[in-house]
Design an enzyme around this catalytic site. Structure first.
Site, PDB file in Angstrom:
ATOM      1  N   SER A  10       0.826  -1.184   0.136  1.00 24.29           N
ATOM      2  CA  SER A  10      -0.222   0.023  -0.023  1.00 24.29           C
ATOM      3  C   SER A  10       0.839   1.242   0.061  1.00 24.29           C
ATOM      4  O   SER A  10       1.722   1.391   0.635  1.00 24.29           O
ATOM      5  CB  SER A  10      -0.887   0.113   1.180  1.00 24.29           C
ATOM      6  OG  SER A  10      -1.503   1.169   1.328  1.00 24.29           O
ATOM      7  N   ASN A  48      -8.026  -2.238   2.626  1.00 24.74           N
ATOM      8  CA  ASN A  48      -8.733  -1.304   1.634  1.00 24.74           C
ATOM      9  C   ASN A  48     -10.155  -1.192   2.030  1.00 24.74           C
ATOM     10  O   ASN A  48     -10.738  -0.050   1.583  1.00 24.74           O
ATOM     11  CB  ASN A  48      -8.603  -1.905   0.243  1.00 24.74           C
ATOM     12  CG  ASN A  48      -7.145  -1.786  -0.329  1.00 24.74           C
ATOM     13  OD1 ASN A  48      -6.233  -1.629   0.158  1.00 24.74           O
ATOM     14  ND2 ASN A  48      -7.309  -1.828  -1.507  1.00 24.74           N
ATOM     15  N   GLU A  94     -10.004   1.680   4.334  1.00 23.98           N
ATOM     16  CA  GLU A  94      -9.781   2.798   3.324  1.00 23.98           C
ATOM     17  C   GLU A  94     -10.907   3.426   2.764  1.00 23.98           C
ATOM     18  O   GLU A  94     -11.404   4.769   2.826  1.00 23.98           O
ATOM     19  CB  GLU A  94      -8.741   2.397   2.035  1.00 23.98           C
ATOM     20  CG  GLU A  94      -8.495   3.420   1.126  1.00 23.98           C
ATOM     21  CD  GLU A  94      -7.469   2.578  -0.065  1.00 23.98           C
ATOM     22  OE1 GLU A  94      -6.567   2.239   0.382  1.00 23.98           O
ATOM     23  OE2 GLU A  94      -7.977   2.664  -1.080  1.00 23.98           O
TER      24      GLU A  94
HETATM   25  C1  6PG Z   1      -3.302   1.352  -1.497  1.00 22.14           C
HETATM   26  C2  6PG Z   1      -4.371   1.505  -2.269  1.00 22.14           C
HETATM   27  C3  6PG Z   1      -4.324   0.874  -3.818  1.00 22.14           C
HETATM   28  C4  6PG Z   1      -5.385   1.400  -4.560  1.00 22.14           C
HETATM   29  C5  6PG Z   1      -6.606   0.791  -4.472  1.00 22.14           C
HETATM   30  C6  6PG Z   1      -7.930   1.495  -4.933  1.00 22.14           C
HETATM   31  O1  6PG Z   1      -3.234   0.645  -0.776  1.00 22.14           O
HETATM   32  O2  6PG Z   1      -2.231   1.701  -2.169  1.00 22.14           O
HETATM   33  O3  6PG Z   1      -5.485   0.843  -1.647  1.00 22.14           O
HETATM   34  O4  6PG Z   1      -4.530  -0.586  -3.496  1.00 22.14           O
HETATM   35  O5  6PG Z   1      -5.471   2.616  -4.874  1.00 22.14           O
HETATM   36  O6  6PG Z   1      -6.669  -0.570  -5.024  1.00 22.14           O
HETATM   37  O7  6PG Z   1      -9.019   1.057  -4.866  1.00 22.14           O
HETATM   38  P1  6PG Z   1     -10.275   1.032  -5.491  1.00 22.14           P
HETATM   39  O8  6PG Z   1     -10.200   1.334  -7.131  1.00 22.14           O
HETATM   40  O9  6PG Z   1     -11.114   0.125  -5.198  1.00 22.14           O
HETATM   41  O10 6PG Z   1     -10.656   2.324  -4.876  1.00 22.14           O
END
Ligand code: 6PG
Length: 473
Positions: free
Chosen positions: A130, A188, A191
């Site tokens: 991430s 996520n 997130e």
């Molecule tokens: C991270 C983010 C990364 C990505 C997501 C976006 O931890 O760096 O989570 O993995 O930005 O996959 O997810 P969505 O497209 O589902 O919003």
């Protein structure tokens, strides 16, 4: 053809892959990169000028450049492509080679790939990464899962390239099998929850507070210096200050209110439902992304369905102060739900997760890094088996302290018809979780009434069925 001297191989030289190659090479390791797309290969060749890095679109050349036993990192889009790459690679690899999937793969796919590759004596690790583009380049949070002895082969490299908090690396071996990808999935999910909470706060400040983007920038910047300090609050402050090159308006006002998603939030909800672990803030965040995509329908509904449309009456400063507490409260409950899912999933899937380690590596480099994670880290340091962080004394105090302002904030939204679904759900979760008694006795009664499903009693053991007195022949 290059000699077999390169320590690491990277398949997929898109933004994440290329930046990770440069990061690995910054720390003194040699890397060979592969991508089918020659334009990506050329980009890396240009950026890696003078480094111990090669890039090629020839798979044989790539494989023969790697030291054995090989370590090949995959940074390709999750799903079918990962399997296609594995199938192409398999005949070229030798016993004991290690494949590390650093994309956002579904943990069940990772389980299948581990089993499949075992048959060829190849190792497979699912590794969550991430931090986006700049994380990949300068220090991501890394969530590795797989056999611990195999992890040791890559531990020093991952340690070197990861983000650091108080000089501690934001990487730790998390558990066997698909543990790494599971933890990344829940990351996520959290997130999604926090992004939704921040968006609702924006809505309230914009509509009830009548705040301009400049004021929003100032508010979020101030919040980022206090208890809400976090990466997502920080970038939100930046977003409000960004002008649009095309119109010179604030860019945020020119962006369509219809959010996309690759699905990891939904996966978190699906698995939580399967395991019967409540994570309602994450669920509602997924639903709200879905609802945002119904733009046309929402525009029709806007003309039909009205709300009372009361006026806020509060001054901006009071609103900002209340909302800061409400957002903090809601963030606590969102982490609480994510961590509790990890607690129960670890038992179900035998991952052996240490939640203290997860909190520790999320403190830096990742999208959900925040000062709250310091409290969560302390909570799990004291009680490694804590099933819910709301049971930690220090966190409980913080949640209790911020609940009154949360209730007031929700009232403003309700009176004005401003949707605050994730903030409301946070409070509902808190109120439900702290209820020693919930009205589920009535649900038991109803089930028995219409379906003879039986019920349990609170005064004696066993299962019971009643001929409810309404029952008609
Ligand atoms: C991270 C983010 C990364 C990505 C997501 C976006 O931890 O760096 O989570 O993995 O930005 O996959 O997810 P969505 O497209 O589902 O919003």
């Amino acid at each position: 053809m290059a000699e077999a001297t390169y320590e690491y191989g990277m398949i997929g030289l898109g933004t994440m892959g290329r930046n990770m190659v440069l990061n690995i090479s910054d720390h003194g390791f040699s890397v060979a990169g592969f991508d089918k797309d020659n334009s990506q290969v050329k980009l890396l060749q240009k950026e890696a000028n003078g480094r111990n890095v090669i890039a090629t679109s020839n798979l044989d050349e790539f494989i023969s450049a790697l030291k054995t036993p090989r370590v090949v990192i995959l940074l390709v889009p999750a799903g079918k492509i990962v399997d296609e790459v594995i199938q192409e690679l398999k005949p070229l690899l030798s016993e004991n080679d290690l494949l590390m999937d650093c994309g956002n793969s579904h943990f069940t796919d990772t389980n299948s790939r581990i089993e499949e590759l075992k048959k060829s004596s190849l190792h497979f690790m699912g590794v969550g990464v991430s931090g986006g583009e700049s994380g990949a380049r300068y220090g991501p949070s890394i969530m590795p899962g797989g056999p611990e002895d195999v992890y040791e082969r890559v531990a020093s490299m991952l340690d070197a390239i990861s983000a650091k908090v108080n000089k501690e690396a934001c990487v730790k071996w998390l558990g066997i099998g698909s543990a790494g990808h599971y933890v990344k999935m829940v990351h996520n999910g959290i997130e999604y929850g926090i992004m939704q909470l921040i968006s609702e706060s924006y809505h309230l400040l914009k509509v009830a507070g009548g705040m301009s983007n400049e004021e929003l920038h100032t508010t979020f910047s101030k919040w980022n210096e206090g208890m809400l300090h976090s990466f997502l609050i920080e970038i939100t402050a930046d977003i409000f200050a960004q002008k649009d090159d095309l119109t010179k308006n604030s860019l945020v006002d020119m962006i369509l209110d219809s959010a996309h998603q690759k699905g990891t939030g939904g996966w978190t909800s699906e698995d939580a439902m399967k395991l019967q672990v409540p994570i309602p803030v994450i669920d509602i965040a997924v639903s709200m992304r879905d609802l945002s995509a119904y733009k046309d329908e929402r525009e029709i509904a806007q003309k039909k369905l009205t709300a009372p449309g009361g006026k806020s009456g509060d001054n901006k400063n009071a609103l900002v102060t209340q909302l800061e507490q409400a957002l903090y409260f809601s963030m606590i409950t969102t982490y609480a739900q994510g961590m509790s899912l990890l607690h129960y999933a670890s038992k179900e899937y035998d991952y052996g997760l240490k939640l203290k380690d997860i909190a520790s590596i999320w403190r830096g480099g990742c999208i959900i890094r925040s000062s709250l994670l310091e409290d969560i880290y302390s909570a799990f340091s004291k009680s490694p088996e804590l099933s819910n962080i709301l049971l930690d004394d220090a966190i409980a105090q913080k949640a209790m302290h911020s609940q009154t302002e949360t209730r007031k904030t929700i009232q403003i939204g309700m009176e004005m018809g401003i949707p605050l679904p994730a903030i409301m759900t946070s409070l509902a979760y808190y109120d439900s979780y702290r209820s020693g008694w919930l009205p589920a006795n009535l649900i038991q009664a109803q089930r028995d009434y219409f379906g003879a499903h039986t019920y349990e009693r609170n005064d004696r053991k066993g299962t019971f069925h009643t001929q409810w007195n309404h029952e008609k022949e």
